[in-house]
Design an enzyme around this catalytic site. Structure first.
Site, mmCIF file in Angstrom:
data_model
loop_
_atom_site.group_PDB
_atom_site.id
_atom_site.type_symbol
_atom_site.label_atom_id
_atom_site.label_comp_id
_atom_site.label_asym_id
_atom_site.label_seq_id
_atom_site.Cartn_x
_atom_site.Cartn_y
_atom_site.Cartn_z
ATOM 1 N N SER A 28 0.852 -1.189 0.000
ATOM 2 C CA SER A 28 0.000 0.000 0.000
ATOM 3 C C SER A 28 0.887 1.238 0.000
ATOM 4 C CB SER A 28 -0.854 -0.014 1.273
ATOM 5 O OG SER A 28 -1.371 1.263 1.541
ATOM 6 N N TYR B 272 -2.562 -1.524 10.402
ATOM 7 C CA TYR B 272 -2.487 -1.585 8.934
ATOM 8 C C TYR B 272 -1.159 -0.983 8.450
ATOM 9 C CZ TYR B 272 -4.025 -1.263 4.044
ATOM 10 O OH TYR B 272 -4.130 -1.406 2.671
HETATM 11 P P1 NAD Z 1 -11.137 -6.488 -0.404
HETATM 12 O O1 NAD Z 1 -11.695 -6.411 0.957
HETATM 13 O O2 NAD Z 1 -12.062 -6.578 -1.566
HETATM 14 O O3 NAD Z 1 -10.106 -7.721 -0.528
HETATM 15 C C1 NAD Z 1 -9.466 -8.322 0.532
HETATM 16 C C2 NAD Z 1 -9.589 -9.827 0.345
HETATM 17 O O4 NAD Z 1 -8.805 -10.499 1.341
HETATM 18 C C3 NAD Z 1 -11.045 -10.312 0.509
HETATM 19 O O5 NAD Z 1 -11.370 -11.167 -0.569
HETATM 20 C C4 NAD Z 1 -11.010 -11.095 1.818
HETATM 21 O O6 NAD Z 1 -11.926 -12.163 1.860
HETATM 22 C C5 NAD Z 1 -9.574 -11.592 1.833
HETATM 23 N N1 NAD Z 1 -9.124 -11.954 3.168
HETATM 24 C C6 NAD Z 1 -9.222 -11.223 4.304
HETATM 25 N N2 NAD Z 1 -8.721 -11.905 5.342
HETATM 26 C C7 NAD Z 1 -8.276 -13.099 4.846
HETATM 27 C C8 NAD Z 1 -7.657 -14.228 5.417
HETATM 28 N N3 NAD Z 1 -7.404 -14.282 6.732
HETATM 29 N N4 NAD Z 1 -7.337 -15.270 4.615
HETATM 30 C C9 NAD Z 1 -7.616 -15.237 3.289
HETATM 31 N N5 NAD Z 1 -8.206 -14.175 2.688
HETATM 32 C C10 NAD Z 1 -8.532 -13.132 3.460
HETATM 33 O O7 NAD Z 1 -10.191 -5.220 -0.547
HETATM 34 P P2 NAD Z 1 -9.055 -4.865 -1.619
HETATM 35 O O8 NAD Z 1 -9.012 -3.402 -1.673
HETATM 36 O O9 NAD Z 1 -9.236 -5.634 -2.867
HETATM 37 O O10 NAD Z 1 -7.734 -5.351 -0.850
HETATM 38 C C11 NAD Z 1 -6.767 -6.220 -1.427
HETATM 39 C C12 NAD Z 1 -5.380 -5.816 -0.958
HETATM 40 O O11 NAD Z 1 -5.083 -4.512 -1.457
HETATM 41 C C13 NAD Z 1 -5.209 -5.727 0.568
HETATM 42 O O12 NAD Z 1 -3.988 -6.290 0.944
HETATM 43 C C14 NAD Z 1 -5.211 -4.230 0.818
HETATM 44 O O13 NAD Z 1 -4.491 -3.892 1.978
HETATM 45 C C15 NAD Z 1 -4.535 -3.721 -0.430
HETATM 46 N N6 NAD Z 1 -4.777 -2.314 -0.712
HETATM 47 C C16 NAD Z 1 -6.041 -1.843 -0.926
HETATM 48 C C17 NAD Z 1 -6.230 -0.484 -1.174
HETATM 49 C C18 NAD Z 1 -7.585 0.118 -1.422
HETATM 50 O O14 NAD Z 1 -7.667 1.360 -1.477
HETATM 51 N N7 NAD Z 1 -8.643 -0.641 -1.585
HETATM 52 C C19 NAD Z 1 -5.126 0.371 -1.197
HETATM 53 C C20 NAD Z 1 -3.863 -0.148 -0.978
HETATM 54 C C21 NAD Z 1 -3.699 -1.490 -0.733
#
Ligand code: NAD
Length: 258
Positions: A151, A164
Protein backbone atom coordinates in the site's frame (compact mmCIF):
# COMPACT_ATOMS: atom_id res chain seq x y z
CA UNK A 1 3.12 -11.30 -21.47
CA UNK A 2 4.86 -14.61 -20.86
CA UNK A 3 2.65 -16.10 -18.17
CA UNK A 4 1.10 -18.82 -20.32
CA UNK A 5 0.88 -22.14 -18.48
CA UNK A 6 2.66 -20.69 -15.45
CA UNK A 7 1.04 -21.68 -12.14
CA UNK A 8 0.07 -18.92 -9.74
CA UNK A 9 -1.51 -18.54 -6.32
CA UNK A 10 -3.43 -15.36 -5.51
CA UNK A 11 -4.59 -14.97 -1.91
CA UNK A 12 -7.87 -13.26 -1.01
CA UNK A 13 -8.94 -13.47 -4.65
CA UNK A 14 -12.74 -13.53 -4.61
CA UNK A 15 -13.16 -9.75 -4.45
CA UNK A 16 -11.59 -6.41 -5.30
CA UNK A 17 -7.94 -6.28 -6.36
CA UNK A 18 -7.29 -10.01 -5.83
CA UNK A 19 -10.14 -11.05 -8.12
CA UNK A 20 -8.85 -8.75 -10.88
CA UNK A 21 -5.32 -10.13 -10.49
CA UNK A 22 -6.57 -13.73 -10.73
CA UNK A 23 -8.73 -12.83 -13.75
CA UNK A 24 -5.82 -11.10 -15.51
CA UNK A 25 -3.56 -14.10 -14.89
CA UNK A 26 -6.16 -16.55 -16.22
CA UNK A 27 -6.66 -14.31 -19.26
CA UNK A 28 -2.90 -14.41 -19.93
CA UNK A 29 -3.05 -18.22 -19.96
CA UNK A 30 -1.78 -18.96 -16.45
CA UNK A 31 -3.16 -21.72 -14.23
CA UNK A 32 -4.48 -20.06 -11.10
CA UNK A 33 -5.14 -21.16 -7.53
CA UNK A 34 -7.73 -18.74 -6.16
CA UNK A 35 -7.55 -18.54 -2.39
CA UNK A 36 -10.66 -17.60 -0.43
CA UNK A 37 -11.39 -17.39 3.28
CA UNK A 38 -14.99 -18.59 3.54
CA UNK A 39 -17.65 -20.29 1.45
CA UNK A 40 -19.91 -17.42 0.53
CA UNK A 41 -21.62 -15.76 -2.45
CA UNK A 42 -18.37 -14.08 -3.56
CA UNK A 43 -16.68 -17.49 -3.78
CA UNK A 44 -19.57 -18.93 -5.83
CA UNK A 45 -19.63 -15.92 -8.19
CA UNK A 46 -15.86 -15.95 -8.69
CA UNK A 47 -15.81 -19.66 -9.43
CA UNK A 48 -18.65 -19.27 -11.97
CA UNK A 49 -17.03 -16.22 -13.65
CA UNK A 50 -13.64 -17.91 -13.96
CA UNK A 51 -15.06 -21.22 -15.19
CA UNK A 52 -16.88 -19.29 -17.93
CA UNK A 53 -13.65 -17.49 -18.83
CA UNK A 54 -11.85 -20.84 -19.24
CA UNK A 55 -14.69 -22.42 -21.24
CA UNK A 56 -14.80 -19.47 -23.66
CA UNK A 57 -11.02 -19.74 -24.10
CA UNK A 58 -11.34 -23.49 -24.75
CA UNK A 59 -9.22 -24.35 -21.73
CA UNK A 60 -9.67 -27.14 -19.18
CA UNK A 61 -11.45 -26.33 -15.92
CA UNK A 62 -8.45 -27.90 -14.15
CA UNK A 63 -6.54 -24.64 -14.86
CA UNK A 64 -8.58 -23.15 -11.99
CA UNK A 65 -8.30 -24.30 -8.39
CA UNK A 66 -10.49 -22.71 -5.73
CA UNK A 67 -8.64 -23.23 -2.46
CA UNK A 68 -9.99 -22.31 0.96
CA UNK A 69 -7.65 -21.08 3.70
CA UNK A 70 -7.30 -18.39 6.30
CA UNK A 71 -3.79 -17.15 5.39
CA UNK A 72 -3.05 -16.25 9.00
CA UNK A 73 -3.35 -19.91 10.11
CA UNK A 74 -0.17 -21.98 9.50
CA UNK A 75 -1.96 -25.36 9.26
CA UNK A 76 -4.46 -23.99 6.72
CA UNK A 77 -1.66 -22.42 4.65
CA UNK A 78 0.18 -25.76 4.53
CA UNK A 79 -3.01 -27.53 3.48
CA UNK A 80 -3.57 -24.91 0.75
CA UNK A 81 -0.09 -25.46 -0.71
CA UNK A 82 -0.54 -29.24 -0.54
CA UNK A 83 -3.74 -28.86 -2.60
CA UNK A 84 -1.83 -26.76 -5.16
CA UNK A 85 0.95 -29.40 -5.35
CA UNK A 86 -1.68 -32.00 -6.10
CA UNK A 87 -3.27 -30.02 -8.93
CA UNK A 88 -0.37 -28.18 -10.61
CA UNK A 89 3.06 -29.58 -11.51
CA UNK A 90 4.85 -26.63 -9.95
CA UNK A 91 4.32 -23.12 -8.67
CA UNK A 92 5.80 -20.11 -10.48
CA UNK A 93 4.11 -17.11 -8.90
CA UNK A 94 2.72 -16.11 -5.51
CA UNK A 95 0.63 -12.96 -5.13
CA UNK A 96 0.08 -12.05 -1.47
CA UNK A 97 -3.06 -9.96 -1.76
CA UNK A 98 -5.32 -10.90 1.20
CA UNK A 99 -5.63 -8.06 3.67
CA UNK A 100 -7.87 -6.37 6.19
CA UNK A 101 -8.04 -2.84 7.53
CA UNK A 102 -9.71 -1.18 10.51
CA UNK A 103 -9.80 2.35 11.85
CA UNK A 104 -9.32 2.94 15.59
CA UNK A 105 -7.46 5.68 17.48
CA UNK A 106 -4.19 4.03 18.48
CA UNK A 107 -4.70 4.53 22.24
CA UNK A 108 -7.99 2.61 22.02
CA UNK A 109 -6.59 -0.43 20.21
CA UNK A 110 -7.26 -3.82 21.75
CA UNK A 111 -4.68 -6.60 21.62
CA UNK A 112 -6.94 -8.95 19.68
CA UNK A 113 -7.52 -6.42 16.91
CA UNK A 114 -3.80 -5.68 16.60
CA UNK A 115 -2.90 -9.38 16.54
CA UNK A 116 -5.55 -10.20 13.94
CA UNK A 117 -4.57 -7.43 11.52
CA UNK A 118 -0.85 -8.17 11.77
CA UNK A 119 -1.57 -11.91 11.41
CA UNK A 120 -3.57 -11.50 8.18
CA UNK A 121 -1.56 -8.67 6.60
CA UNK A 122 1.97 -9.71 7.58
CA UNK A 123 2.24 -13.19 9.13
CA UNK A 124 0.04 -14.59 6.32
CA UNK A 125 2.35 -13.29 3.55
CA UNK A 126 5.42 -14.56 5.46
CA UNK A 127 3.89 -18.06 5.78
CA UNK A 128 2.89 -18.09 2.10
CA UNK A 129 6.33 -16.82 0.99
CA UNK A 130 8.06 -19.62 2.93
CA UNK A 131 5.87 -22.30 1.35
CA UNK A 132 6.25 -20.81 -2.15
CA UNK A 133 10.04 -20.50 -1.80
CA UNK A 134 10.34 -24.20 -0.91
CA UNK A 135 8.59 -25.02 -4.18
CA UNK A 136 10.59 -22.52 -6.27
CA UNK A 137 13.85 -23.98 -4.91
CA UNK A 138 12.82 -27.60 -5.49
CA UNK A 139 12.69 -27.15 -9.30
CA UNK A 140 15.59 -28.59 -11.35
CA UNK A 141 16.38 -24.98 -12.35
CA UNK A 142 15.10 -22.89 -9.41
CA UNK A 143 13.03 -19.84 -10.31
CA UNK A 144 9.92 -17.99 -9.21
CA UNK A 145 8.35 -14.67 -8.53
CA UNK A 146 6.48 -13.16 -5.58
CA UNK A 147 4.41 -9.98 -5.71
CA UNK A 148 3.13 -8.54 -2.43
CA UNK A 149 0.11 -6.26 -2.52
CA UNK A 150 1.28 -3.58 -0.15
CA UNK A 151 0.00 0.00 0.00
CA UNK A 152 1.03 3.61 -0.27
CA UNK A 153 0.89 3.30 3.54
CA UNK A 154 4.09 1.25 3.59
CA UNK A 155 5.66 4.65 2.87
CA UNK A 156 3.17 7.25 4.13
CA UNK A 157 1.83 6.89 7.71
CA UNK A 158 -1.94 6.52 8.08
CA UNK A 159 -3.05 7.95 11.45
CA UNK A 160 -5.89 5.94 13.02
CA UNK A 161 -4.82 2.80 11.14
CA UNK A 162 -1.79 1.71 13.18
CA UNK A 163 -1.88 -2.09 12.67
CA UNK A 164 -2.49 -1.59 8.93
CA UNK A 165 0.39 0.91 8.50
CA UNK A 166 2.72 -1.27 10.60
CA UNK A 167 1.84 -4.42 8.66
CA UNK A 168 2.32 -2.76 5.28
CA UNK A 169 5.62 -1.29 6.53
CA UNK A 170 6.59 -4.85 7.46
CA UNK A 171 5.72 -6.03 3.94
CA UNK A 172 8.31 -3.59 2.62
CA UNK A 173 11.09 -5.36 4.49
CA UNK A 174 9.64 -8.77 3.69
CA UNK A 175 9.92 -7.83 0.01
CA UNK A 176 13.43 -6.41 0.29
CA UNK A 177 14.88 -9.13 2.54
CA UNK A 178 13.64 -12.04 0.45
CA UNK A 179 14.66 -10.27 -2.77
CA UNK A 180 18.25 -10.11 -1.56
CA UNK A 181 18.27 -13.56 0.05
CA UNK A 182 17.04 -15.41 -3.06
CA UNK A 183 18.30 -13.26 -5.96
CA UNK A 184 21.02 -15.80 -6.80
CA UNK A 185 18.35 -18.51 -7.08
CA UNK A 186 16.57 -16.66 -9.88
CA UNK A 187 13.71 -15.70 -7.56
CA UNK A 188 12.36 -12.14 -7.69
CA UNK A 189 10.30 -10.51 -4.95
CA UNK A 190 8.48 -7.22 -5.53
CA UNK A 191 5.43 -5.32 -4.33
CA UNK A 192 2.76 -2.99 -5.62
CA UNK A 193 1.76 0.00 -3.50
CA UNK A 194 -1.72 1.17 -4.48
CA UNK A 195 -3.14 4.44 -3.21
CA UNK A 196 -6.92 4.71 -3.01
CA UNK A 197 -8.59 1.89 -4.94
CA UNK A 198 -12.30 1.49 -5.69
CA UNK A 199 -13.04 -1.70 -3.69
CA UNK A 200 -15.04 -2.91 -0.65
CA UNK A 201 -12.15 -1.80 1.53
CA UNK A 202 -12.99 1.78 0.49
CA UNK A 203 -16.76 1.53 0.72
CA UNK A 204 -16.81 5.18 1.91
CA UNK A 205 -16.14 6.16 -1.72
CA UNK A 206 -19.77 5.38 -2.58
CA UNK A 207 -20.61 8.68 -0.84
CA UNK A 208 -20.21 11.27 -3.67
CA UNK A 209 -18.92 13.92 -1.22
CA UNK A 210 -16.22 11.62 0.17
CA UNK A 211 -15.27 10.55 -3.35
CA UNK A 212 -14.90 14.14 -4.56
CA UNK A 213 -12.83 15.12 -1.51
CA UNK A 214 -10.64 12.01 -1.85
CA UNK A 215 -10.00 12.74 -5.52
CA UNK A 216 -9.18 16.36 -4.77
CA UNK A 217 -6.40 15.21 -2.42
CA UNK A 218 -4.71 12.95 -4.99
CA UNK A 219 -2.13 14.77 -7.14
CA UNK A 220 -3.34 13.05 -10.36
CA UNK A 221 -7.01 13.44 -9.22
CA UNK A 222 -7.80 9.79 -10.03
CA UNK A 223 -9.10 6.97 -7.87
CA UNK A 224 -7.14 3.81 -8.81
CA UNK A 225 -9.09 0.92 -10.37
CA UNK A 226 -8.47 -2.68 -9.27
CA UNK A 227 -7.82 -3.67 -12.92
CA UNK A 228 -4.98 -1.14 -13.06
CA UNK A 229 -3.33 -2.69 -10.01
CA UNK A 230 -3.69 -6.12 -11.66
CA UNK A 231 -1.83 -4.92 -14.77
CA UNK A 232 1.11 -3.76 -12.63
CA UNK A 233 1.19 -7.11 -10.81
CA UNK A 234 1.33 -8.88 -14.18
CA UNK A 235 4.19 -6.65 -15.26
CA UNK A 236 6.22 -7.37 -12.10
CA UNK A 237 5.51 -11.10 -12.41
CA UNK A 238 6.55 -11.28 -16.06
CA UNK A 239 9.95 -11.46 -17.72
CA UNK A 240 9.50 -7.82 -18.77
CA UNK A 241 10.54 -7.09 -15.15
CA UNK A 242 13.43 -9.59 -15.13
CA UNK A 243 15.85 -6.94 -13.79
CA UNK A 244 13.50 -5.74 -11.06
CA UNK A 245 13.60 -7.15 -7.53
CA UNK A 246 13.09 -5.76 -4.04
CA UNK A 247 11.01 -2.85 -5.33
CA UNK A 248 7.59 -1.46 -4.53
CA UNK A 249 5.83 -0.01 -7.55
CA UNK A 250 3.58 2.72 -6.21
CA UNK A 251 0.39 3.35 -8.16
CA UNK A 252 -1.05 6.07 -6.03
CA UNK A 253 -1.63 9.03 -8.33
CA UNK A 254 1.33 10.70 -6.61
CA UNK A 255 0.08 10.36 -3.00
CA UNK A 256 3.45 9.07 -1.75
CA UNK A 257 5.09 12.30 -2.97
CA UNK A 258 3.41 14.41 -0.28
P1 NAD B 1 -11.14 -6.49 -0.40
O1 NAD B 1 -11.70 -6.41 0.96
O2 NAD B 1 -12.06 -6.58 -1.57
O3 NAD B 1 -10.11 -7.72 -0.53
C1 NAD B 1 -9.47 -8.32 0.53
C2 NAD B 1 -9.59 -9.83 0.35
O4 NAD B 1 -8.81 -10.50 1.34
C3 NAD B 1 -11.04 -10.31 0.51
O5 NAD B 1 -11.37 -11.17 -0.57
C4 NAD B 1 -11.01 -11.09 1.82
O6 NAD B 1 -11.93 -12.16 1.86
C5 NAD B 1 -9.57 -11.59 1.83
N1 NAD B 1 -9.12 -11.95 3.17
C6 NAD B 1 -9.22 -11.22 4.30
N2 NAD B 1 -8.72 -11.91 5.34
C7 NAD B 1 -8.28 -13.10 4.85
C8 NAD B 1 -7.66 -14.23 5.42
N3 NAD B 1 -7.40 -14.28 6.73
N4 NAD B 1 -7.34 -15.27 4.62
C9 NAD B 1 -7.62 -15.24 3.29
N5 NAD B 1 -8.21 -14.18 2.69
C10 NAD B 1 -8.53 -13.13 3.46
O7 NAD B 1 -10.19 -5.22 -0.55
P2 NAD B 1 -9.05 -4.86 -1.62
O8 NAD B 1 -9.01 -3.40 -1.67
O9 NAD B 1 -9.24 -5.63 -2.87
O10 NAD B 1 -7.73 -5.35 -0.85
C11 NAD B 1 -6.77 -6.22 -1.43
C12 NAD B 1 -5.38 -5.82 -0.96
O11 NAD B 1 -5.08 -4.51 -1.46
C13 NAD B 1 -5.21 -5.73 0.57
O12 NAD B 1 -3.99 -6.29 0.94
C14 NAD B 1 -5.21 -4.23 0.82
O13 NAD B 1 -4.49 -3.89 1.98
C15 NAD B 1 -4.53 -3.72 -0.43
N6 NAD B 1 -4.78 -2.31 -0.71
C16 NAD B 1 -6.04 -1.84 -0.93
C17 NAD B 1 -6.23 -0.48 -1.17
C18 NAD B 1 -7.59 0.12 -1.42
O14 NAD B 1 -7.67 1.36 -1.48
N7 NAD B 1 -8.64 -0.64 -1.58
C19 NAD B 1 -5.13 0.37 -1.20
C20 NAD B 1 -3.86 -0.15 -0.98
C21 NAD B 1 -3.70 -1.49 -0.73
Amino acid sequence: MDLKEKAALVTGATSGIGKEIAKALLTEGAKVAVNYRSDDQKKEETERDFETLLTVAGRPSSDLLMVKADVSKPAQVQKMFAAIDKRFDSLDLLVNNAGIQSETPSHELETGQVEKEIAVNLTGPILCCCEALKRFLKKPRPHGSIVNVSSVHEEVPKPGFLPYSVSKGGLRNLTRTLALEYADKNIRVNAVGPGTVDTNMNSKLSDPKVRKETQRNIPLKRIVQAKEVARSVLFLASDAARNITGQTLFMDGGLSLY
